[in-house]
Scaffold this active site. Structure first.
Site, PDB file in Angstrom:
ATOM      1  N   LYS A  51      49.532  14.310  29.127  1.00  0.00           N
ATOM      2  CA  LYS A  51      49.442  13.661  30.443  1.00  0.00           C
ATOM      3  C   LYS A  51      48.018  13.200  30.771  1.00  0.00           C
ATOM      4  O   LYS A  51      47.845  12.157  31.398  1.00  0.00           O
ATOM      5  CB  LYS A  51      50.021  14.529  31.564  1.00  0.00           C
ATOM      6  CG  LYS A  51      49.445  15.906  31.677  1.00  0.00           C
ATOM      7  CD  LYS A  51      50.216  16.732  32.671  1.00  0.00           C
ATOM      8  CE  LYS A  51      49.517  18.046  32.956  1.00  0.00           C
ATOM      9  NZ  LYS A  51      49.238  18.897  31.771  1.00  0.00           N
ATOM     10  N   ARG A  55      50.008  22.629  40.611  1.00  0.00           N
ATOM     11  CA  ARG A  55      50.441  23.515  39.521  1.00  0.00           C
ATOM     12  C   ARG A  55      51.421  24.569  40.018  1.00  0.00           C
ATOM     13  O   ARG A  55      51.904  25.361  39.234  1.00  0.00           O
ATOM     14  CB  ARG A  55      49.257  24.276  38.922  1.00  0.00           C
ATOM     15  CG  ARG A  55      48.323  23.486  38.015  1.00  0.00           C
ATOM     16  CD  ARG A  55      48.929  23.258  36.638  1.00  0.00           C
ATOM     17  NE  ARG A  55      48.134  23.637  35.499  1.00  0.00           N
ATOM     18  CZ  ARG A  55      47.160  22.915  34.954  1.00  0.00           C
ATOM     19  NH1 ARG A  55      46.806  21.767  35.467  1.00  0.00           N
ATOM     20  NH2 ARG A  55      46.531  23.340  33.883  1.00  0.00           N
ATOM     21  N   ARG A 101      42.758  19.860  19.049  1.00  0.00           N
ATOM     22  CA  ARG A 101      41.812  19.129  19.906  1.00  0.00           C
ATOM     23  C   ARG A 101      40.375  19.580  19.668  1.00  0.00           C
ATOM     24  O   ARG A 101      40.097  20.768  19.606  1.00  0.00           O
ATOM     25  CB  ARG A 101      42.130  19.411  21.388  1.00  0.00           C
ATOM     26  CG  ARG A 101      43.281  18.640  21.891  1.00  0.00           C
ATOM     27  CD  ARG A 101      43.248  18.444  23.389  1.00  0.00           C
ATOM     28  NE  ARG A 101      43.367  19.641  24.179  1.00  0.00           N
ATOM     29  CZ  ARG A 101      44.128  19.719  25.286  1.00  0.00           C
ATOM     30  NH1 ARG A 101      44.836  18.686  25.688  1.00  0.00           N
ATOM     31  NH2 ARG A 101      44.175  20.828  25.978  1.00  0.00           N
ATOM     32  N   ARG A 124      37.746  23.861  23.008  1.00  0.00           N
ATOM     33  CA  ARG A 124      37.805  24.589  24.280  1.00  0.00           C
ATOM     34  C   ARG A 124      38.380  25.984  24.040  1.00  0.00           C
ATOM     35  O   ARG A 124      39.347  26.120  23.291  1.00  0.00           O
ATOM     36  CB  ARG A 124      38.741  23.838  25.245  1.00  0.00           C
ATOM     37  CG  ARG A 124      38.032  22.829  26.109  1.00  0.00           C
ATOM     38  CD  ARG A 124      38.990  21.887  26.787  1.00  0.00           C
ATOM     39  NE  ARG A 124      40.093  22.522  27.506  1.00  0.00           N
ATOM     40  CZ  ARG A 124      41.039  21.840  28.171  1.00  0.00           C
ATOM     41  NH1 ARG A 124      40.977  20.518  28.223  1.00  0.00           N
ATOM     42  NH2 ARG A 124      42.011  22.453  28.790  1.00  0.00           N
ATOM     43  N   ARG A 136      49.027  29.879  28.380  1.00  0.00           N
ATOM     44  CA  ARG A 136      49.127  28.687  29.246  1.00  0.00           C
ATOM     45  C   ARG A 136      50.568  28.193  29.328  1.00  0.00           C
ATOM     46  O   ARG A 136      51.026  27.760  30.387  1.00  0.00           O
ATOM     47  CB  ARG A 136      48.203  27.582  28.719  1.00  0.00           C
ATOM     48  CG  ARG A 136      46.738  27.923  28.940  1.00  0.00           C
ATOM     49  CD  ARG A 136      45.820  27.039  28.149  1.00  0.00           C
ATOM     50  NE  ARG A 136      45.749  25.688  28.667  1.00  0.00           N
ATOM     51  CZ  ARG A 136      45.255  24.665  27.985  1.00  0.00           C
ATOM     52  NH1 ARG A 136      44.822  24.829  26.744  1.00  0.00           N
ATOM     53  NH2 ARG A 136      45.204  23.468  28.525  1.00  0.00           N
TER      54      ARG A 136
HETATM   55  P1  AMP Z   1      43.992  21.383  32.384  1.00  0.00           P
HETATM   56  O1  AMP Z   1      42.814  20.648  31.837  1.00  0.00           O
HETATM   57  O2  AMP Z   1      44.732  20.617  33.441  1.00  0.00           O
HETATM   58  O3  AMP Z   1      44.910  21.930  31.308  1.00  0.00           O
HETATM   59  O4  AMP Z   1      43.400  22.662  33.146  1.00  0.00           O
HETATM   60  C1  AMP Z   1      42.624  23.629  32.466  1.00  0.00           C
HETATM   61  C2  AMP Z   1      42.606  24.907  33.273  1.00  0.00           C
HETATM   62  O5  AMP Z   1      42.028  24.671  34.561  1.00  0.00           O
HETATM   63  C3  AMP Z   1      43.970  25.503  33.576  1.00  0.00           C
HETATM   64  O6  AMP Z   1      44.471  26.290  32.511  1.00  0.00           O
HETATM   65  C4  AMP Z   1      43.653  26.353  34.811  1.00  0.00           C
HETATM   66  O7  AMP Z   1      42.935  27.511  34.469  1.00  0.00           O
HETATM   67  C5  AMP Z   1      42.694  25.442  35.569  1.00  0.00           C
HETATM   68  N1  AMP Z   1      43.417  24.506  36.468  1.00  0.00           N
HETATM   69  C6  AMP Z   1      43.485  23.161  36.372  1.00  0.00           C
HETATM   70  N2  AMP Z   1      44.192  22.636  37.383  1.00  0.00           N
HETATM   71  C7  AMP Z   1      44.586  23.687  38.140  1.00  0.00           C
HETATM   72  C8  AMP Z   1      45.356  23.805  39.323  1.00  0.00           C
HETATM   73  N3  AMP Z   1      45.884  22.737  39.929  1.00  0.00           N
HETATM   74  N4  AMP Z   1      45.567  25.041  39.814  1.00  0.00           N
HETATM   75  C9  AMP Z   1      45.048  26.150  39.227  1.00  0.00           C
HETATM   76  N5  AMP Z   1      44.324  26.102  38.102  1.00  0.00           N
HETATM   77  C10 AMP Z   1      44.086  24.885  37.561  1.00  0.00           C
END
Ligand code: AMP
Length: 223
Positions: free
Chosen positions: A13, A88, A127, A160, A171
């Protein structure tokens, strides 16, 4: 256009939000990127969020909802936006609803991205990033010319911490337990479009653009 790109981690996404926001002149709001910037800058929020992110857990709502709401209310989002990684959970979705209601705006569509777990794990675990210039690579699909070295700036690539195999599992579990329910939430509002993300990037992008076109046609018919 005000859109959400919803789906499990690694479904693609973020990549698609980047492409479509450029093509349609929309702001791309990635909550993950906002948090990672806060972590790198060692802000108060970043310091609190770091451990959650590295362990694959959601950060507490109070660390993220205000940052996203401020972005949505900023001038850069007047032309429309794609939310990537937010909301989320249901409480974040409700905060989003009320943020938009206050300015008499509505979400147009939620694109729900799906892919098999096998595809997701392959995508995430390969990645690699360059911290120095921000370039993205993938061990299998877009490897650098020299192993682990950025083609653009020669810096060493890194993975990462939350992309490590054991954290990917956490996750995905968190997604199932807290985020997946949003599909039903937005389906009931009649604004959900499903996008199959098992294919290649170009094909997925075309599916999204088809969804956007049908949305514009519907709007025209209503006028
Ligand atoms: P992402 O890059 O969207 O996969 O986000 C990486 C990490 O950031 C996630 O695994 C969460 O720890 C945190 N994170 C990102 N967006 C949110 C959100 N809307 N609510 C809570 N944690 C978030």
């Amino acid at each position: 256009m005000r859109l959400i790109f919803h789906g499990p981690p690694g479904v693609g996404k973020g990549t698609q939000a980047g492409r479509i926001s450029l093509a349609e002149n929309l702001s791309h709001i990635s909550s993950g990127d906002l948090l990672r910037t806060a972590v790198d800058a060692k802000t108060e929020i970043g310091l609190k969020a770091k451990e959650y992110i590295e362990n694959g857990l959601l950060v507490p709502d109070e660390l993220i909802v205000n940052i996203v709401a401020d972005k949505i209310n900023s001038a850069e989002c007047d032309k429309g936006f794609i939310l990537d990684g937010f909301p989320r959970n249901l409480s974040q979705a409700r905060v989003l609803d009320s943020t938009l209601e206050k300015v008499e705006r509505k979400l147009d569509r939620v694109f729900s991205f799906t892919a098999s777990e096998e595809v997701i794990i392959t995508r995430i675990s390969g990645r690699r990033l360059c911290k120095s210039c921000g370039a993205h690579y993938h061990e299998i699909f877009s490897p650098p010319l020299k192993e682990n070295v950025c083609d653009k700036c020669d810096a060493k690539l890194f993975q990462r911490k939350d992309d490590y195999p054991e954290t990917i599992k956490v996750r995905l579990k968190v997604y199932k337990e807290q985020t997946e329910a949003l599909i039903d939430y937005y389906n009931k509002k009649g604004i959900l479009i499903e996008v199959d993300c098992n294919g290649d990037k170009k094909e997925i992008q075309e599916n999204i653009l088809t969804g956007l076109r049908s949305m514009s046609e519907e709007k025209r018919d209503l006028e």
